[in-house]
Design a protein around this motif. Sequence first.
Motif, PDB file in Angstrom:
ATOM      1  N   LYS A 180     -29.770  31.771  74.178  1.00  0.00           N
ATOM      2  CA  LYS A 180     -29.232  30.697  74.998  1.00  0.00           C
ATOM      3  C   LYS A 180     -29.955  29.386  74.689  1.00  0.00           C
ATOM      4  O   LYS A 180     -31.126  29.382  74.289  1.00  0.00           O
ATOM      5  N   PRO A 181     -29.272  28.248  74.874  1.00  0.00           N
ATOM      6  CA  PRO A 181     -29.863  26.953  74.476  1.00  0.00           C
ATOM      7  C   PRO A 181     -31.211  26.651  75.125  1.00  0.00           C
ATOM      8  O   PRO A 181     -32.128  26.171  74.446  1.00  0.00           O
ATOM      9  N   HIS A 182     -31.348  26.904  76.445  1.00  0.00           N
ATOM     10  CA  HIS A 182     -32.621  26.577  77.092  1.00  0.00           C
ATOM     11  C   HIS A 182     -33.755  27.459  76.568  1.00  0.00           C
ATOM     12  O   HIS A 182     -34.898  27.013  76.425  1.00  0.00           O
ATOM     13  N   ARG A 183     -33.447  28.729  76.250  1.00  0.00           N
ATOM     14  CA  ARG A 183     -34.452  29.623  75.673  1.00  0.00           C
ATOM     15  C   ARG A 183     -34.806  29.164  74.256  1.00  0.00           C
ATOM     16  O   ARG A 183     -35.970  29.235  73.846  1.00  0.00           O
ATOM     17  N   TRP A 184     -33.816  28.668  73.543  1.00  0.00           N
ATOM     18  CA  TRP A 184     -34.041  28.165  72.172  1.00  0.00           C
ATOM     19  C   TRP A 184     -35.010  26.976  72.207  1.00  0.00           C
ATOM     20  O   TRP A 184     -35.897  26.877  71.357  1.00  0.00           O
ATOM     21  N   GLN A 185     -34.847  26.084  73.183  1.00  0.00           N
ATOM     22  CA  GLN A 185     -35.754  24.947  73.304  1.00  0.00           C
ATOM     23  C   GLN A 185     -37.173  25.414  73.643  1.00  0.00           C
ATOM     24  O   GLN A 185     -38.159  24.879  73.127  1.00  0.00           O
ATOM     25  N   GLN A 219     -38.827  26.773  70.433  1.00  0.00           N
ATOM     26  CA  GLN A 219     -39.267  25.697  69.545  1.00  0.00           C
ATOM     27  C   GLN A 219     -40.503  24.996  70.106  1.00  0.00           C
ATOM     28  O   GLN A 219     -41.420  24.623  69.351  1.00  0.00           O
ATOM     29  N   HIS A 243     -27.663  27.672  64.476  1.00  0.00           N
ATOM     30  CA  HIS A 243     -27.308  27.351  65.851  1.00  0.00           C
ATOM     31  C   HIS A 243     -27.798  28.498  66.739  1.00  0.00           C
ATOM     32  O   HIS A 243     -27.762  29.658  66.337  1.00  0.00           O
ATOM     33  N   PRO A 244     -28.276  28.204  67.965  1.00  0.00           N
ATOM     34  CA  PRO A 244     -28.789  29.295  68.811  1.00  0.00           C
ATOM     35  C   PRO A 244     -27.767  30.397  69.062  1.00  0.00           C
ATOM     36  O   PRO A 244     -28.127  31.560  69.241  1.00  0.00           O
ATOM     37  N   ALA A 245     -26.465  30.037  69.068  1.00  0.00           N
ATOM     38  CA  ALA A 245     -25.446  31.060  69.296  1.00  0.00           C
ATOM     39  C   ALA A 245     -25.421  32.078  68.166  1.00  0.00           C
ATOM     40  O   ALA A 245     -25.104  33.257  68.378  1.00  0.00           O
ATOM     41  N   LYS A 296     -38.041  18.249  65.288  1.00  0.00           N
ATOM     42  CA  LYS A 296     -36.748  17.602  65.491  1.00  0.00           C
ATOM     43  C   LYS A 296     -35.922  17.688  64.211  1.00  0.00           C
ATOM     44  O   LYS A 296     -36.363  17.222  63.150  1.00  0.00           O
TER      45      LYS A 296
END
Length: 720
Positions: free
Chosen positions: A78-83, A86, A71-73, A165
Amino acid sequence: MLQTPIEPIAEADPISMATLIESIQADAELSDARRRNVASSIRRLCGALDIALAEAPAAFWFLRERLAQVHPAQAGIKPHRWQTIQSDVAFALKRIGLAPDQPKPRVDLSEEWANSLQHLDQIRRRHWGLSRLARYCDGRGIAPAAVDDAVMADFLSYLRTQTLKTKPERALRDVCVLWNRLASDAEDIALQEVTLPDNRRTYLPDWEAVPPSLRREIEDWLASMSKEADLLSETGPLRPLHPASVASYRYALRQAIAGLMHSGRPLETITSLGMLVEPRAVEGALEFHRIRMGVKQSQMLAQKTRRGLRGRVEAGFSGGGNSYGYRVVRRFLADGTAVNGEREIEPLEAEIVRRIFDEYAAGHPPRTIVAGLKAEGIPGPRGGAWNASTVNGSRQRRNGILNNELYLGRLIWNRQHFVKDPETGKRISRLNPEAEWITTEVPELRIIDDETWARVQELKSRYAGWAGNTRQTRKRLLSGLAVCACCGGSMTIARRDRYYCATRREKGTCDASHGIAAANLEARVLGGLQRLLVGNEALLDAFAEAFRQELARLRGSRQSDATKLRRDLAETERGIARCLDYILSSDTPPASVRSKLQDLEADKTRLEAELAGLEADLPSPAIEIHPNLPELYRRRVAKLAELLENQETRPEAMEAIRGLIDRIEVGPPETTRGPCRVTLVGALASVLAFVSEDATMRNRRALVGHGGYAFGTTLLVAGA
């Protein structure tokens, strides 16, 4: 239902992530900023997944498996940076040709697909949910009207092998749901509806996979239950079952088969209905379904342990613990397994047991028996001193040496159970109904003969009704507070309402022979409190000032400690940040700094715990002495004095101050016929000692410690 096996993309010699970075950095078509960003994202992803750049293969299937576990945490991203990370990594993989079916980005769709997506906007559906499918199909020349189950299966294979995905099956289902809504709402473009994939994973076996013999028995039984039966027949119901009930029975049988399978029985070996009702099969199936329903593993383990213990007790083995007079047998079977639960008589201890029974039958009370054993230096069951209650026990609970039926050759198990007190958290024993007791005859463990046992039980039943053997049920004002000043043991009521040391009476290890009448102790404590509380209102100002000074000192000291802890914590967090930056920006494997990072994380956890504890104990700035406290004190003390003066309201007054008294120590008198020494110990004693001292003594004591006031915790109460 769409089902396509997951097949990793075939690569003869996959490159590593380090080589992927080199390829991106050597790509002249990309700008310098784009090359830096993509290379940084690759390093950041490998650091978050804890994989080495030189060892990790640059493949979609490899990265997707690991992305599903992180999980990004966990990586501090942060989630947007994780996207974004990827997306950059997927771009790099596509850039080197690992996604041949990937549609070209930023290319206009054909007119057919553009019109289809425009219909989604008209029916207020989000068109971007189908954008990936539209670009995939348009790039392969597939028109919207040609999309069917086969196209969706190919699209699922593409999602699995050429994208990152982590849940491609769920993504495909979302696409199919949206596609079917478009096909039903926009009839003018003539789209085909597709089959919704069923991603549910059932634990039930396929009905066709059940062995034919078992399937035949089940169907025959259900058929017999669903037709009218002869009233004189021994089989079949009086009324036929409803078809819905027949379906419920079939489903329940499939559940039983599934439980048996998951408990370790292969499906092909379950060939008859009789196997489903075997005791071990039922237990295994029930255990599996308990886990599915969320029953705690600890509860299941407790139930299984109790079942096992009951079986061992019924077989004549011990159910736990060991009684005085026996020893544990240690032996092994031929296959090397240990034998548990076997006991045998310990000759020396058995002689002590016979002696106790014989002396009690001869008329000696338990305290006399214990005194004799102590005088001879014979250790008790736990190696310490003997206690009268160890011998006497409880007739209701069947404990104590004189009530233990194991000495008669009778093993009793499950006499009591334990519950937790919600207020104190302590375990409390509760007696089980006698019908639930498990009794097994073990004649090889008999120590006492029937005649001696009967004589002892007759005496115990005769003495049970005596006044001295009845339990004291009256709640006294000072119950549980009085202790012996010589040994620290509790003082209990005995001999005409007088407090005596219970340790001396039960064990004989205390030499304190003094006692005090309950009424005398209550009068001295309550009378002394009344004299000290009333008439000292003027001294409360000095107490309030000393209290303010002590609060200020504690607050200043702990704030200084808290400041140092915060400074150390900030330095530790900066060290952690430096380690993370080194891992993400360097090609060196993260293992080289992992130990240092773990040490810093441990230091951070320790410092945070110490800081939280210090801040919790820090005196609140809101704690201040009210300016009208002397007047408030005078009113409260006047009310308390009224309660103390009235015999009926004294218990109410005592309950108000019980929480401020830790104990009341009763010591021997200073002279032969003088009164016993009575000392209050606790927080209330500190306040009363302060207000009872004169100003000179308080000034002398005010300098004790670190500039604060050293309050005492004891207060001597004068005789009444």
